[in-house]
Design an enzyme around this catalytic site. Structure first.
Site, PDB file in Angstrom:
ATOM      1  CB  CYS A  37      17.245  23.930  51.705  1.00 54.00           C
ATOM      2  SG  CYS A  37      18.010  22.597  50.659  1.00 54.00           S
ATOM      3  CG  ASP A  39      20.854  23.310  49.185  1.00 56.12           C
ATOM      4  OD1 ASP A  39      20.973  24.689  49.319  1.00 56.12           O
ATOM      5  OD2 ASP A  39      21.240  22.994  50.410  1.00 56.12           O
ATOM      6  CB  CYS A  63      23.670  22.223  53.735  1.00 56.21           C
ATOM      7  SG  CYS A  63      23.252  20.560  53.547  1.00 56.21           S
ATOM      8  CB  CYS A 106      21.137  16.820  52.563  1.00 58.08           C
ATOM      9  SG  CYS A 106      20.439  17.976  53.667  1.00 58.08           S
TER      10      CYS A 106
END
Ligand code: FES
Ligand code: FES
Length: 127
Positions: A37, A39, A63, A106
């Protein structure tokens, strides 16, 4: 998809946000990105002469789950030895925060950030 209460709590009240002076010799840094993603997570640890993590701070561009994961690990690693911190698994993070499958990466980001910071420690203390 609903976030768990713990994710929302860490997201709204993130613990240990920020950074340390990178010129401080006891400070090590792990910076990682999630290919899934884009990040980015930056994690810093303050490690004393006895090899104990005295403090931890993070900055995460990502996120809610990534922010919650980093917030959680900074709490977990404080007071731990390098050895103990290196055993931290993303599955423990995902379980604690009740992350859904699409948000597992994540928590992997947070595990990778710890690993990267400990690598930095090894590099700095080699030889
Ligand atoms: Fe990275 Fe969630 S996709 S912010
Ligand atoms: Fe990519 Fe959370 S770190 S969606």
């Amino acid at each position: 998809m609903a976030y768990s209460e713990k994710v929302i709590d860490h997201y709204e009240n993130p613990r240990n946000v920020g950074g340390f002076d990178k010129n401080d010799p006891s400070v090590v840094t792990g910076m990682v990105g999630a290919p899934a993603c884009g990040d980015v997570m930056k994690l810093q640890l303050k490690i004393n002469d006895a090899g104990i993590i005295e403090d931890a701070k993070f900055k995460t561009y990502g996120c809610g789950s990534a922010i919650a994961s980093s917030s959680l690990v900074t709490e977990w690693v404080k007071g731990k030895s390098i050895e103990e911190a290196s055993q931290l698994k993303n599955t423990q993070i995902a379980e604690e925060l009740a992350l859904p499958p699409v948000k597992i990466h994540c928590s992997i980001l947070a595990e990778d950030a710890i690993k990267a910071a400990l690598e930095d420690y090894k590099k700095k203390h080699a030889g």
